[in-house]
Motif scaffolding. Structure first.
Motif, PDB file in Angstrom:
ATOM      1  N   PRO A  46     -10.445 -16.692  29.687  1.00 18.00           N
ATOM      2  CA  PRO A  46      -9.368 -15.688  29.684  1.00 18.00           C
ATOM      3  C   PRO A  46      -9.561 -14.678  28.560  1.00 18.00           C
ATOM      4  O   PRO A  46     -10.323 -14.925  27.616  1.00 18.00           O
ATOM      5  N   GLU A  47      -8.861 -13.571  28.635  1.00 19.49           N
ATOM      6  CA  GLU A  47      -8.963 -12.529  27.614  1.00 19.49           C
ATOM      7  C   GLU A  47      -8.015 -12.839  26.456  1.00 19.49           C
ATOM      8  O   GLU A  47      -7.258 -11.979  25.988  1.00 19.49           O
ATOM      9  N   GLU A  48      -8.048 -14.078  26.016  1.00 18.29           N
ATOM     10  CA  GLU A  48      -7.228 -14.562  24.916  1.00 18.29           C
ATOM     11  C   GLU A  48      -8.059 -15.580  24.152  1.00 18.29           C
ATOM     12  O   GLU A  48      -8.897 -16.269  24.746  1.00 18.29           O
ATOM     13  N   ALA A  49      -7.847 -15.679  22.843  1.00 19.79           N
ATOM     14  CA  ALA A  49      -8.573 -16.677  22.063  1.00 19.79           C
ATOM     15  C   ALA A  49      -8.199 -18.081  22.546  1.00 19.79           C
ATOM     16  O   ALA A  49      -7.084 -18.305  23.030  1.00 19.79           O
ATOM     17  N   ILE A  50      -9.125 -19.035  22.406  1.00 17.30           N
ATOM     18  CA  ILE A  50      -8.876 -20.391  22.892  1.00 17.30           C
ATOM     19  C   ILE A  50      -9.630 -21.409  22.044  1.00 17.30           C
ATOM     20  O   ILE A  50     -10.758 -21.168  21.621  1.00 17.30           O
ATOM     21  N   VAL A  51      -8.977 -22.546  21.788  1.00 11.32           N
ATOM     22  CA  VAL A  51      -9.600 -23.692  21.120  1.00 11.32           C
ATOM     23  C   VAL A  51     -10.041 -24.664  22.205  1.00 11.32           C
ATOM     24  O   VAL A  51      -9.217 -25.133  22.994  1.00 11.32           O
ATOM     25  N   CYS A  52     -11.338 -24.971  22.234  1.00  7.88           N
ATOM     26  CA  CYS A  52     -11.921 -25.874  23.228  1.00  7.88           C
ATOM     27  C   CYS A  52     -12.400 -27.161  22.556  1.00  7.88           C
ATOM     28  O   CYS A  52     -12.430 -27.251  21.323  1.00  7.88           O
ATOM     29  N   PRO A  53     -12.783 -28.176  23.335  1.00  9.70           N
ATOM     30  CA  PRO A  53     -13.292 -29.420  22.749  1.00  9.70           C
ATOM     31  C   PRO A  53     -14.458 -29.184  21.794  1.00  9.70           C
ATOM     32  O   PRO A  53     -15.218 -28.217  21.932  1.00  9.70           O
ATOM     33  N   GLY A  54     -14.588 -30.088  20.825  1.00  9.90           N
ATOM     34  CA  GLY A  54     -15.664 -29.988  19.857  1.00  9.90           C
ATOM     35  C   GLY A  54     -15.431 -28.933  18.802  1.00  9.90           C
ATOM     36  O   GLY A  54     -16.375 -28.392  18.236  1.00  9.90           O
ATOM     37  N   ARG A  55     -14.166 -28.625  18.532  1.00  4.38           N
ATOM     38  CA  ARG A  55     -13.787 -27.613  17.528  1.00  4.38           C
ATOM     39  C   ARG A  55     -14.354 -26.225  17.858  1.00  4.38           C
ATOM     40  O   ARG A  55     -14.589 -25.406  16.977  1.00  4.38           O
ATOM     41  N   ARG A  56     -14.622 -25.990  19.117  1.00  8.28           N
ATOM     42  CA  ARG A  56     -15.149 -24.696  19.546  1.00  8.28           C
ATOM     43  C   ARG A  56     -13.995 -23.716  19.700  1.00  8.28           C
ATOM     44  O   ARG A  56     -13.053 -23.960  20.467  1.00  8.28           O
ATOM     45  N   ILE A  57     -14.031 -22.622  18.969  1.00 10.92           N
ATOM     46  CA  ILE A  57     -12.988 -21.607  19.034  1.00 10.92           C
ATOM     47  C   ILE A  57     -13.605 -20.303  19.508  1.00 10.92           C
ATOM     48  O   ILE A  57     -14.544 -19.780  18.899  1.00 10.92           O
ATOM     49  N   LEU A  58     -13.113 -19.801  20.616  1.00 10.75           N
ATOM     50  CA  LEU A  58     -13.606 -18.547  21.180  1.00 10.75           C
ATOM     51  C   LEU A  58     -12.567 -17.469  20.946  1.00 10.75           C
ATOM     52  O   LEU A  58     -11.404 -17.621  21.336  1.00 10.75           O
ATOM     53  N   ASP A  59     -12.959 -16.382  20.308  1.00  7.88           N
ATOM     54  CA  ASP A  59     -12.025 -15.303  20.007  1.00  7.88           C
ATOM     55  C   ASP A  59     -11.928 -14.343  21.190  1.00  7.88           C
ATOM     56  O   ASP A  59     -12.766 -14.346  22.098  1.00  7.88           O
ATOM     57  N   ASP A  60     -10.910 -13.495  21.144  1.00  7.06           N
ATOM     58  CA  ASP A  60     -10.778 -12.468  22.181  1.00  7.06           C
ATOM     59  C   ASP A  60     -11.399 -11.163  21.697  1.00  7.06           C
ATOM     60  O   ASP A  60     -11.910 -11.074  20.576  1.00  7.06           O
ATOM     61  N   ALA A  61     -11.345 -10.154  22.545  1.00  4.89           N
ATOM     62  CA  ALA A  61     -11.997  -8.886  22.209  1.00  4.89           C
ATOM     63  C   ALA A  61     -11.375  -8.214  20.994  1.00  4.89           C
ATOM     64  O   ALA A  61     -12.053  -7.508  20.241  1.00  4.89           O
ATOM     65  N   ALA A  62     -10.076  -8.429  20.785  1.00  4.27           N
ATOM     66  CA  ALA A  62      -9.383  -7.818  19.647  1.00  4.27           C
ATOM     67  C   ALA A  62      -9.543  -8.631  18.370  1.00  4.27           C
ATOM     68  O   ALA A  62      -9.015  -8.246  17.329  1.00  4.27           O
TER      69      ALA A  62
END
Length: 218
Positions: free
Chosen positions: A182-198
């Motif tokens: 999604p176009e929103e930041a998200i915390v996934c398994p394994g402490r993986r954090i994906l940021d959004d475009a902003a």
């Protein structure tokens, strides 16, 4: 527990997390007008979709809080506790799934309507819950389809998500370079954090590093 290509699953596959979170957030936002006001609705759609592809999931209710960053970059706890209740999903793998946290800034606090945050925490889908969230479950919840509108919304969302969702086996075999979050930041398994475009998480994390985490709200 479902097996895919002979290997027992120990967590929700990352492709399932990406696809389900993207579809559920986008579709529930569109159909409800603003999903931040309907956490039970969002959680119920999420759990129903997971159960359909063979991952056991339940909706929980209870006290929940998360840190938000204000316009002046100060930090404070927001959420639902005391007389107010929040809803989220727990999977068979012990993952906490909350697809409303990233848009919590759009919702005004019950106790402080003037509260206007600038950054919210990421969406959450992980066994490891970072310290800027807090969840205390009180029991299992079920969506109450008490009105024609609620039933219509739920049916529309579930039908559209399921129509666009691949099977679990297809998701497991999705290459990493084809993942669509999604176009929103998200915390996934394994402490993986994906940021959004902003880069909302970068700003959120920077404020936490400067201000620290305040005393827990409950």
């Amino acid at each position: 527990m479902e097996q895919v290509v002979g290997t027992p699953l120990t967590e929700t596959p990352i492709a399932a997390i990406a696809t389900i979170s993207r579809l559920v957030t986008k579709i529930t936002d569109r159909i409800s007008g603003d999903r931040s006001e309907y956490p039970l609705f969002v959680a119920s759609v999420t759990a129903a979709v997971l159960n359909k592809i063979g991952i056991q999931a339940n909706v929980f209710y209870g006290q929940a809080a998360w840190i938000e960053v204000m316009e002046d970059m100060s930090v404070m706890w927001a959420g639902c506790w005391g007389e107010h209740t929040h809803f989220w999903v727990a999977t068979q793998f012990g993952e906490v799934v909350d697809l409303n946290t990233a848009v919590s800034m759009r919702k005004r606090a019950h106790s402080n309507p003037a509260h206007k945050p600038k950054h919210s925490p990421p969406l959450l889908w992980s066994r490891e819950v970072p310290a800027f969230y807090r969840y205390i479950p009180e029991g299992l919840a079920e969506i109450g389809l008490d009105s024609e509108r609620d039933k219509r919304w739920f049916d529309l969302c579930l039908t559209e998500v399921n129509d666009k969702l691949p099977t679990l086996a297809q998701l497991v075999n999705t290459p990493d370079d084809e993942l669509d979050f999604p176009e929103e930041a998200i915390v996934c398994p394994g402490r993986r954090i994906l940021d959004d475009a902003a880069q909302n998480f970068r700003h959120f994390d920077r404020a936490l590093m400067v201000q620290g985490i305040p005393e827990k709200p409950f």
